[in-house]
Design a protein around this motif. Structure first.
Motif, short mmCIF file in Angstrom:
data_model
loop_
_atom_site.label_atom_id
_atom_site.label_comp_id
_atom_site.label_asym_id
_atom_site.label_seq_id
_atom_site.Cartn_x
_atom_site.Cartn_y
_atom_site.Cartn_z
N GLN A 203 35.39 50.48 36.17
CA GLN A 203 34.94 50.06 37.48
C GLN A 203 33.58 50.67 37.77
O GLN A 203 33.16 51.62 37.13
CB GLN A 203 35.92 50.46 38.58
N SER A 224 38.34 41.50 49.50
CA SER A 224 38.32 40.38 48.55
C SER A 224 38.57 39.09 49.29
O SER A 224 39.17 39.08 50.36
CB SER A 224 39.38 40.58 47.46
N GLN A 254 35.08 48.86 48.09
CA GLN A 254 34.90 48.03 46.90
C GLN A 254 35.07 46.58 47.32
O GLN A 254 36.14 46.16 47.77
CB GLN A 254 35.92 48.38 45.82
N PHE A 256 34.73 42.49 46.44
CA PHE A 256 34.65 41.43 45.43
C PHE A 256 34.36 40.10 46.13
O PHE A 256 35.11 39.68 47.02
CB PHE A 256 35.96 41.32 44.64
N THR A 257 33.29 39.44 45.71
CA THR A 257 32.89 38.19 46.36
C THR A 257 33.67 36.98 45.86
O THR A 257 33.67 35.93 46.50
CB THR A 257 31.41 37.90 46.12
N ASP A 282 30.88 43.59 43.64
CA ASP A 282 31.03 42.92 42.34
C ASP A 282 31.55 41.51 42.59
O ASP A 282 32.10 41.21 43.66
CB ASP A 282 31.99 43.68 41.43
N ARG A 283 31.39 40.66 41.58
CA ARG A 283 31.85 39.27 41.73
C ARG A 283 33.37 39.16 41.60
O ARG A 283 34.03 38.57 42.45
CB ARG A 283 31.20 38.38 40.67
N TYR A 284 33.93 39.68 40.53
CA TYR A 284 35.31 39.33 40.20
C TYR A 284 35.93 40.40 39.31
O TYR A 284 35.24 41.05 38.52
CB TYR A 284 35.33 37.99 39.45
N THR A 285 37.20 40.62 39.47
CA THR A 285 37.98 41.42 38.55
C THR A 285 39.31 40.71 38.28
O THR A 285 39.93 40.19 39.22
CB THR A 285 38.27 42.82 39.09
N LEU A 288 42.74 42.77 40.13
CA LEU A 288 42.73 43.04 41.57
C LEU A 288 43.98 43.81 41.99
O LEU A 288 43.91 44.69 42.86
CB LEU A 288 42.63 41.73 42.36
N TYR A 291 43.49 47.52 41.56
CA TYR A 291 42.68 48.08 42.64
C TYR A 291 43.51 48.24 43.90
O TYR A 291 43.41 49.24 44.61
CB TYR A 291 41.48 47.17 42.92
#
Length: 396
Positions: A203, A224, A254, A256-257, A282-285, A288, A291
């Motif tokens: 991360q 998110s 944190q 995420f878009t 950040d864009r993506y994981t 999720l 997290y």
């Protein structure tokens, strides 16, 4: 091994894709699985190794569900649906599946009838068991009576089994579809489909620095919005609230878009993060859930999968329902959870950074109500599919 073909069409977010993937993951011990993806490919999204993946030319919609968008290389939607129909029939003939699972249709996705009805006719003629995979709440229509009549006719003509991925003690299907009793196929609730827990591989902490540890800074506020085609007002509000929060409480945000967020939205949020020690964008994981397991607060849209992650982890949660196209699915589920004290509901009028920062602090100081929900959807789905194929008694 028996063979199974699973059709999934996501057109706006990634919730249908995530839920469908978890379902087929649970079927790989008993079936050779071919997964048909009709939506956009999500960079970084992992399909289990044992599953054959067939990507159709991707069809998506605008954020208001007004029209399907024609993929590159085609002139009209009718043309691409005809091409995809032939691909589906070719795949069916090659695989000769014992089970055909179709996600959502005919409760939704009826604009895809031109490719799905020929597939259903072929499966029916072949003797394939046909299963509808359905979430707990379906979208209501302006002409609900006519809509439900069509659903009943298609289910009764083609389908052997309807699997509702929900808990009737929480929300029964009748809350959004009144004619369940008129369906002639077997109907079973599976419980909710939840993702398997996975570890955070790596991360970024504090504006792009890599973390060697598998633990994130705490208190962690996770934000998110699923696929990222909507929810931009929520992302911007949290990013702007970070300025208010950085001097008030110890924390890290944190954010995420989502993989489909427009570049300009992503770049704007990253620019804000460059001036905040308490914000990472950040864009993506694909992790999720991991997290969320470490988060002290989750701020998100109220989609099925994100909500299931909230219920699985028991994390404090603030949920903003999506209401585009007059869709009440997320509102119904999240309002019910708020009534039970499980989550805090966000309304569009709440999205003012200073006031929202106060609500975040308030949520961090409270504990959500603990509730028991049926979260055994993956295992029960596998048991029900296995039973119908082998003509065994249903043991869930």
């Amino acid at each position: 091994m028996k063979r199974l073909m699973f059709y999934c069409q996501h057109i706006l977010g990634i919730g249908h894709l995530i839920r469908s993937t978890e379902i087929v993951r649970g079927l790989t011990n008993d079936f050779q699985v071919c997964f048909i993806n009709g939506g956009e490919i999500v960079k970084g999204f992992e399909i289990p190794d044992k599953i054959e993946l067939v990507n159709l030319p991707a069809i998506k919609t605008d954020t208001e569900f007004r029209e399907l968008q024609v993929p590159t290389g085609f002139q009209t939607i009718d043309e691409v649906l005809e091409y995809r129909r032939d691909q589906l029939l070719t795949a069916f003939n090659r695989i000769q599946p014992d089970v055909l699972m179709i996600e959502l249709f005919p409760f939704g996705r009826r604009r895809f009838s031109a490719e799905l009805l020929p597939l259903l006719d072929r499966a029916k003629a072949h003797g394939t068991k046909i299963v509808c995979s359905l979430r707990d709440i379906v979208v209501t229509k302006q002409d609900q009576v006519r809509h439900e009549e069509k659903v009943c006719k298609l289910i009764n003509r083609y389908f052997d089994l309807l699997l509702i991925h929900g808990d009737p003690a929480f929300i029964p299907l009748e809350a959004s579809f009144s004619r369940t009793q008129d369906l002639n196929c077997n109907v079973h609730y599976t419980g909710y489909v939840v993702q398997q827990g996975v570890g955070i591989r790596e991360q970024k902490i504090g504006n792009g620095k890599q973390a060697a540890s598998t633990h994130l800074p705490t208190p962690l506020i996770l934000t998110s919005v699923g696929g990222g085609r909507f929810g931009h007002d929520l992302l911007k509000c949290v990013a702007e609230a970070s300025k208010v929060l950085e001097t008030k409480i110890p924390h890290h945000i944190q954010l995420f878009t989502g993989p489909f967020a427009p570049d300009e939205v992503f770049e704007q949020l990253q620019t804000i993060a460059q001036h905040r020690h308490n914000l990472t964008v950040d864009r993506y994981t694909p992790n999720l859930l991991a997290y969320m397991q470490q988060a002290d607060l989750s701020i998100s849209m109220a989609g099925y999968n994100t909500t299931m992650n909230v219920l699985t982890t028991g994390v404090r949660s603030m949920l903003l329902p999506f209401t585009g196209n007059d869709d009440q699915e997320q509102t119904i589920r999240s309002q019910r959870l708020e009534q039970l004290g499980v989550v805090t509901l966000i309304r569009p009028s709440d999205l003012h950074p200073e006031a929202f920062a106060d609500r975040i602090i308030e949520c961090l100081q409270t504990s959500p109500t603990s509730m028991q929900f049926d979260l055994g959807g993956v295992k029960k789905t596998a048991n029900l599919i296995r039973a119908i194929v082998h003509k065994q008694p249903v043991i869930v």
